[in-house]
Design a protein around this motif. Sequence first.
Motif, mmCIF file in Angstrom:
data_model
loop_
_atom_site.group_PDB
_atom_site.id
_atom_site.type_symbol
_atom_site.label_atom_id
_atom_site.label_comp_id
_atom_site.label_asym_id
_atom_site.label_seq_id
_atom_site.Cartn_x
_atom_site.Cartn_y
_atom_site.Cartn_z
ATOM 1 N N ARG A 46 -6.959 -12.527 2.172
ATOM 2 C CA ARG A 46 -6.285 -11.984 0.975
ATOM 3 C C ARG A 46 -5.896 -13.057 -0.038
ATOM 4 O O ARG A 46 -6.755 -13.804 -0.451
ATOM 5 C CB ARG A 46 -5.073 -11.144 1.391
ATOM 6 N N ASN A 85 4.700 -7.272 7.498
ATOM 7 C CA ASN A 85 3.644 -6.803 6.584
ATOM 8 C C ASN A 85 3.980 -5.375 6.142
ATOM 9 O O ASN A 85 4.973 -4.799 6.602
ATOM 10 C CB ASN A 85 2.241 -6.891 7.205
ATOM 11 N N ASN A 86 3.151 -4.802 5.288
ATOM 12 C CA ASN A 86 3.491 -3.484 4.766
ATOM 13 C C ASN A 86 3.354 -2.394 5.823
ATOM 14 O O ASN A 86 4.092 -1.420 5.809
ATOM 15 C CB ASN A 86 2.620 -3.168 3.537
ATOM 16 N N ALA A 87 2.427 -2.563 6.759
ATOM 17 C CA ALA A 87 2.319 -1.601 7.857
ATOM 18 C C ALA A 87 3.646 -1.585 8.623
ATOM 19 O O ALA A 87 4.167 -0.515 8.972
ATOM 20 C CB ALA A 87 1.161 -1.977 8.773
ATOM 21 N N PHE A 132 -5.340 0.815 10.142
ATOM 22 C CA PHE A 132 -4.079 1.334 9.618
ATOM 23 C C PHE A 132 -4.317 2.720 9.035
ATOM 24 O O PHE A 132 -4.943 2.873 7.998
ATOM 25 C CB PHE A 132 -3.502 0.413 8.539
ATOM 26 N N SER A 137 -4.789 3.908 -1.902
ATOM 27 C CA SER A 137 -5.320 2.576 -2.227
ATOM 28 C C SER A 137 -6.808 2.460 -2.499
ATOM 29 O O SER A 137 -7.209 2.011 -3.556
ATOM 30 C CB SER A 137 -5.000 1.626 -1.084
ATOM 31 N N ASP A 153 4.945 4.449 -0.477
ATOM 32 C CA ASP A 153 4.195 3.293 0.013
ATOM 33 C C ASP A 153 3.221 2.938 -1.105
ATOM 34 O O ASP A 153 2.228 3.634 -1.319
ATOM 35 C CB ASP A 153 3.467 3.653 1.311
ATOM 36 N N GLY A 167 1.370 0.301 -1.390
ATOM 37 C CA GLY A 167 0.180 -0.455 -0.989
ATOM 38 C C GLY A 167 0.188 -1.839 -1.584
ATOM 39 O O GLY A 167 0.835 -2.752 -1.081
ATOM 40 N N SER A 216 2.719 -4.687 0.015
ATOM 41 C CA SER A 216 2.317 -5.935 0.681
ATOM 42 C C SER A 216 2.682 -7.158 -0.149
ATOM 43 O O SER A 216 2.678 -7.112 -1.376
ATOM 44 C CB SER A 216 0.807 -5.963 0.912
ATOM 45 N N LYS A 224 -1.231 -8.850 -1.397
ATOM 46 C CA LYS A 224 -2.253 -8.167 -2.202
ATOM 47 C C LYS A 224 -2.058 -8.603 -3.658
ATOM 48 O O LYS A 224 -2.076 -9.781 -3.938
ATOM 49 C CB LYS A 224 -2.155 -6.662 -1.991
#
Length: 477
Positions: free
Chosen positions: A104, A159-161, A191, A235, A265, A267, A299, A302
């Motif tokens: 990323r 992380n975003n998850a 995910f 996303s 969310d 993303g 995130s 990103k």
Amino acid sequence: MDPTLRQQALRKIPSVEDILSRQEMSDLLKVYSRTVVVEAVRRGLRQLREEISKGGESFLADEALFSFETLLPRFRKEIDWLAQPKLRRVINATGVVIHTNLGRAPLHPLALKQVVEVAKAYSNLEYDLVRGERGDRYSHVEEMLCRLSGAESALVVNNNAGAVLLCLNTLAEGREVVISRGELVEIGGAFRIPDVMRRSGALLKEVGTTNRTHLKDYEKAIGSETALLLKVHPSNFRVMGFTSDVSLEELVQLGRKYHLSVMEDLGSGCMVDLSPYGLEKEPTVQDSIRTGVDLISFSGDKLLGGPQAGIILGKKNILDSVKVNPLTRALRIDKLTLAALESTLLLYLDEKKALSEIPTLKMLTLNLQTLKNRGRRLLKRLQGKIETSIQITLKEDVSQAGGGALPLQELPTIVVAIQSPHHSAHSLEQKFRKANPPIISRIKKDALILDMRTVLDEEIHFLAEGIEKTLCKTDET
Ligand SMILES: *Cc1c(COP(=O)(O)O)cnc(C)c1O
């Protein structure tokens, strides 16, 4: 072929002990650990054994095959391989700016500097320098995140998850979360929103259809078990044609009416409006916060252009309950992430600076002329060094934002296209991956494509060297 001949050949292979007793190996043992040297010898001999079992008679008849002098370069090569880190830098010539498989977002030099500074010594990670007592790990970035976004409170996790898991678990464990069928997305890398929801203990209440969901669909689904209304950024895809979805504003109003929390969310989560640069208009983090939503998450690596992290922003009372969830401890970020994130956020205090300096944003907003110049510099370095039958030309093409951001956005770009009469684009692509540093490219029709958008200026010389070596080698074979 005669199996006894093969047996004889296998018996001629020197033993590990014999090899290790040689002076050259003792010299290597002074530099490398015994574990590495022994493993390298074993690997070298294993290769030889494999070659013997495949090789023809003339191959086996060659006595030099078994001599220590012939074998030594193999061992050295194996040692080099074993002693070098396997996670390494690569050149991203794919044109995908936020490439999850390639790590990323590359970090800004100031963020890197701060990571080194904090990592090489002790730090005030959880120490309040004013009061001289225990402090809060998250305090370093919380204020800045609030200032930049307009949110009341902030928290950063792994992380975003993790952020989504944590928020759902805190707000909706054992209760229902209402979400549109059009937003039950799979992001890749395993995910999937429905799976994460289940693990959080929340119960999924799907509403609407894949292409159309209306406010009344949400409203009808609300009952005594409802805990949260969730909106997820779709996303990496778009449903086109006869579509309709409910805006975050409408969802927030619905939440107010029924005293329910609303979460989004996001993303990717962009902090600057990229539309003046010809990019799709995407609601920014600030736009989302302005709707009065209770929680948002996105995130760190990103569009933000920082390190891997899950950023949670929102109402103080809600974030307070998230912060005391024991899962927060399990998902906490480390000091290196924190250092990189804080430095990246500091750049956002000046939006112009953020756009012109944060690598991901800079790459997304590069103009064609800059890309063309970069391509020309590469061609110039290759001039006279490549056999004339190989075509190397600048072409126009399109790159992608990647990372689930701006999925429909076509970014006009300049690429260096390579076509060789000796090799297919496919085999060139493989060879480029073996360069040092490895060059990751893409293929279009019969040409190998090196997209100038994602190549850093400082990488042009690596790229030129890699191309030259790869193509010269190609010619020998
Ligand atoms: C990327 C993404 C995630 C996962 O974020 P990570 O930081 O990779 O864990 C979750 N939700 C959406 C909508 C995303 O785009």
